[in-house]
Design an enzyme around this catalytic site. Structure first.
Site, mmCIF file in Angstrom:
data_model
loop_
_atom_site.group_PDB
_atom_site.id
_atom_site.type_symbol
_atom_site.label_atom_id
_atom_site.label_comp_id
_atom_site.label_asym_id
_atom_site.label_seq_id
_atom_site.Cartn_x
_atom_site.Cartn_y
_atom_site.Cartn_z
ATOM 1 N N GLU A 115 -35.941 -36.698 11.464
ATOM 2 C CA GLU A 115 -34.892 -35.718 11.526
ATOM 3 C C GLU A 115 -35.800 -34.080 11.380
ATOM 4 O O GLU A 115 -36.713 -34.007 10.902
ATOM 5 C CB GLU A 115 -34.047 -35.579 10.355
ATOM 6 N N LYS A 117 -36.459 -30.920 9.948
ATOM 7 C CA LYS A 117 -36.447 -30.201 8.515
ATOM 8 C C LYS A 117 -35.663 -28.713 8.585
ATOM 9 O O LYS A 117 -36.714 -27.844 8.990
ATOM 10 C CB LYS A 117 -37.912 -30.087 7.956
ATOM 11 N N ASP A 119 -34.080 -25.431 7.692
ATOM 12 C CA ASP A 119 -34.961 -24.237 7.053
ATOM 13 C C ASP A 119 -33.722 -23.589 5.952
ATOM 14 O O ASP A 119 -33.216 -22.444 6.500
ATOM 15 C CB ASP A 119 -35.650 -23.380 7.604
ATOM 16 N N TYR A 227 -27.750 -35.287 4.944
ATOM 17 C CA TYR A 227 -29.030 -36.235 5.357
ATOM 18 C C TYR A 227 -29.705 -37.037 4.368
ATOM 19 O O TYR A 227 -30.673 -37.746 4.487
ATOM 20 C CB TYR A 227 -30.351 -35.351 5.570
ATOM 21 N N LYS A 315 -44.812 -30.260 8.509
ATOM 22 C CA LYS A 315 -44.558 -28.858 8.712
ATOM 23 C C LYS A 315 -45.227 -28.384 10.178
ATOM 24 O O LYS A 315 -46.288 -28.621 10.680
ATOM 25 C CB LYS A 315 -45.184 -28.063 7.683
ATOM 26 N N CYS A 409 -46.438 13.498 22.568
ATOM 27 C CA CYS A 409 -47.219 12.511 22.901
ATOM 28 C C CYS A 409 -48.581 12.438 22.308
ATOM 29 O O CYS A 409 -49.374 13.359 22.578
ATOM 30 C CB CYS A 409 -47.243 12.218 24.351
ATOM 31 N N CYS A 412 -50.965 12.763 25.865
ATOM 32 C CA CYS A 412 -51.156 13.969 26.674
ATOM 33 C C CYS A 412 -50.380 15.218 25.953
ATOM 34 O O CYS A 412 -50.393 16.277 26.700
ATOM 35 C CB CYS A 412 -50.404 13.452 27.939
ATOM 36 N N CYS A 427 -42.339 9.497 26.459
ATOM 37 C CA CYS A 427 -43.382 10.607 26.465
ATOM 38 C C CYS A 427 -42.621 11.328 27.983
ATOM 39 O O CYS A 427 -42.496 10.527 28.937
ATOM 40 C CB CYS A 427 -44.533 10.084 26.722
ATOM 41 N N CYS A 433 -49.619 12.060 32.122
ATOM 42 C CA CYS A 433 -50.008 11.065 30.841
ATOM 43 C C CYS A 433 -50.847 10.111 31.327
ATOM 44 O O CYS A 433 -50.768 9.255 32.047
ATOM 45 C CB CYS A 433 -48.748 10.644 30.169
#
Ligand code: IVH
Length: 671
Positions: A115, A117, A119, A227, A315, A409, A412, A427, A433
């Site tokens: 199954e 797992k 969380d 479960y 896991k 920026c 530049c 920018c 640039c």
């Protein structure tokens, strides 16, 4: 013995730390370390206790499953303890688990139920004569909290069981969780009322279930999968597999991904399969669980201190880890977007080492109040760019400073302008640039664009810094002599690079279009433009009204394409590239085969299909003459909805576009 003093100290230190983290995690829902770090410390303590049994003690966290409950809810005593699971991190752990069971049971082959797992957080629900009477959290495994009123607000929890053969007393166990969509919605609601944001769906589910006011819980989209069982008076099936089937008939939700597997091989095959679809699930899972299906074998195997011998959690690599921010910088992208980035102490997360994480934008920096020196939780899920989910302010060193977003920026010096309600910084330097120039040349050379082998990022950066190239077209006049002067380019590689530049000149129209870096035009749109118009001249000449006839191209994208080709400097670069010899085969009309069964039909795929991947489905559709678009519009003929479809179905519905399910779709492509 004097030699064991350092070991004893280490054991005591680990125990104290694990007690503290347990408390923070289980009681406060406010962990300060990642699950992976906790698992590591736990593993180290288990290992030390196994090697030095003289240090085993009755109060070790390894003997207990959690931490004491909060005082506000009435305590619930679990008559059958809510156990934890032993963890496996690699295949050898799974092989050892299966071997131990075969040896103890003296059988050749074991049937397991595998199954996902989930969380979320574990709960126990007591049904007396089929009626839900108590719902409790796990707490420390022995005593949990009475959250009956909250549990009752979960829509998928039956208040009365249905069907036949329901035991007189049935305590069922399951996991309460939030889907990604539910989590996002909850955080949006929290944000709109300036409430506390949750760091991940698990914390949000825990916080929601443990609301003292169950009216608040009712507003949270909690879900549950069952479960297992606790206390039972009456008859239940004799295998776990049959138990899950019975659950379904009683109205108890069971993971649709649970299935019977045979032996360690079956377990590992399942693990790999689930790992692949993990990123497509609508909720978080952190591994898979294998359970011996035969319940009499389960009781024969029994438990070891905190976990059953008959079950194992395998896991996945951790998706969240904590690390330290070593710097915060802003990066300027190809289109001038200025993105803040955290430079991190390298950390292994989600299966790779991460040393940078995006901080998205100015608002995100403000939300996190992230500072250099902070300890942060980093998340990397699937192929997603790593991001910082939270700052552990409790670990902030003294004298840190708030990060100030620059006004100019950093590359530049041009002014930074803000778009999208002041969130997206850009920018204003354009191709003045050098950062934007570098990024557009890197994009031009990239594998899916002009595919210039050997022209790595570092070389592009030097070429721009040394003024050897101003734009992509200048690449084609580079000589071996100019290139050998650069770092990382010895004579042979310089020669190779000139050759691959030559090779790249013969390309395809769609690659060339993609390489130009037209705003909003990615690879797919470039392919569609090429297929629709057949030649560059036709695209350049196309008015917006013609551009919008292409699948996936709406007025915004069409305007962007039109503007791009009308900029004199873009026209000049294209001309220079053509003069340098960049070429591709052209068709005067689109190479559309009208004789195919789905010719001219436009499809959009959404959700997961069980019989094939989306790539396979797209390929099959194209082979049959159809076009596959990424978004739904009035031009779409069919939306194919797999499981967990997104908002595209709603949009299709609104626009009156036909929606077909998987089986109908299979019929269509089997034409
Ligand atoms: S069985 C005796 N099955 O994992 C077996 N647990 O580390 C007890 N979990 O507290 C648990 N998905 O919160 C089981 N399919 C699953 C699960 C699952 C998630 C959680 C559960 C439990 C923890 C154990």
């Amino acid at each position: 013995m004097a030699v064991s003093a350092p070991i004893r100290n280490r054991v005591l230190k680990l125990r104290a730390a694990l007690h503290e983290h347990n408390y923070r995690y289980h009681v406060l829902d406010d962990p300060v370390i990642s699950d992976a770090e906790y698992d590591r410390m736990f593993g180290e303590l288990q290992d030390l206790e196994a090697r030095y049994p003289e240090f085993i003690s009755a109060d070790s966290p390894t003997l207990r499953a959690g931490a004491p409950p909060l005082k506000q809810f009435a305590p619930v005593n679990h008559k059958v303890a809510m156990l934890s699971l032993s963890n496996a991190f690699d295949e050898s752990d799974v092989l050892a688990f299966d071997r131990r069971i075969r040896e103890r049971a003296e059988i050749e082959e074991v049937e397991y139920v595998a199954e996902p797992k989930l969380d979320g957080l574990a709960v126990s629900l007591l049904y007396e004569r089929g009626v839900l009477v108590v719902g409790a959290t796990r707490g420390d495994g022995e005593t949990g909290e009475d959250v009956t009123m909250n549990i009752k607000t979960i829509k998928s929890v039956p208040l009365r069981l249905r069907g036949k053969n329901i035991p007189e007393i049935l305590e069922v166990r399951g996991e309460v969780f939030l889907t990604h969509a539910g989590f996002r919605k909850l955080n949006e609601d929290q944000r709109s009322k300036a409430g506390k944001l949750f760091v991940n769906p698990r914390n949000a589910a825990a916080g929601s279930l443990r609301q003292l006011d169950s009216r608040l819980t009712a507003q949270r989209p909690l879900e549950i999968f069952f479960y297992g069982v606790g206390r039972v008076a009456g008859k239940i099936p004799v295998t776990h597999r049959a138990l899950l089937k019975a659950f379904k008939t009683w109205g108890l939700r069971v993971s649709p991904l649970a299935e019977l597997v045979v032996g360690a091989e079956g377990c590992i095959e399942y693990y790999e399969r689930i790992a692949k679809i993990r990123c497509r699930l609508s909720y978080d899972i952190d591994g898979v669980v294998y359970k011996v299906s035969d319940m009499s074998l389960q009781s024969k195997l029994g438990n070891i201190s905190r976990a059953p011998r008959w079950a194992l959690a395998h896991k996945f690599p951790a998706q969240e880890e904590s690390t330290v921010v070593q710097g915060i910088e802003v990066q300027v992208g190809r289109t001038g977007a200025v993105t803040p980035v955290a430079r991190l102490r390298p950390v292994f997360v989600g299966g790779v080492t991460v040393s940078n994480a995006t901080l998205h934008n100015r608002r995100e920096i403000e939300r996190l109040d992230i500072r250099v020196g902070d300890t942060v939780m980093v998340r990397r899920a699937g192929d997603v760019i790593p991001e910082v989910v939270s700052v552990t302010t409790g670990k902030r060193p003294p004298h840190t400073r708030r990060f100030k977003f620059p006004d100019a920026c950093p590359v530049c010096g041009s002014e930074i302008v803000y778009e999208g309600e002041g969130i997206v910084a850009r920018c204003s330097g354009g191709l003045y640039c050098s950062a934007q120039r570098k990024e557009s040349i890197k994009h031009f050379a990239s594998r899916r664009a002009m595919d210039i082998d050997g022209l790595g990022d570092k070389i592009v950066e030097q070429l721009v810094d040394k003024n050897l190239v101003q734009d992509a077209a200048d690449l084609y006049s580079l000589t071996v002599e100019q290139l050998v002067g650069l770092e990382r380019l010895a004579g042979k590689s310089a020669q190779n690079l000139v050759e691959s530049l030559q090779r790249s000149k013969t390309t395809k129209l769609e690659r060339f279009l993609h390489a130009l870096g037209i705003g909003q035009v990615g690879e797919t749109t470039a392919q569609q433009l090429a297929a629709h118009f057949g030649s560059l001249q036709a695209i350049i000449a196309a008015p917006v009204d013609d551009l919008v006839k292409v699948p996936d191209i709406g007025p915004v994208v069409a305007a962007s394409i039109h503007t791009f080709f009308n900029q004199p400097h873009n026209a000049a670069v294209i001309q220079k590239l053509r003069q340098a010899g960049v070429t591709w085969p052209e068709h005067s009309t689109a190479p559309e085969d009208r004789g195919l069964p789905l010719s001219g039909k436009i499809f959009v795929l959404t959700g997961a299909l069980s019989s094939m991947t989306r790539d396979e489905a797209s390929r099959r559709l194209r082979d049959l003459g159809a076009k596959v678009a990424g978004s739904v519009s009035g031009k779409t003929d069919f939306v194919v909805a797999g499981s967990d479809p997104g908002s595209k179905v709603a949009k299709a519905d609104r626009l009156g576009v036909a929606i077909v399910g998987e089986s109908e779709f299979l019929d269509m492509i089997a034409l």
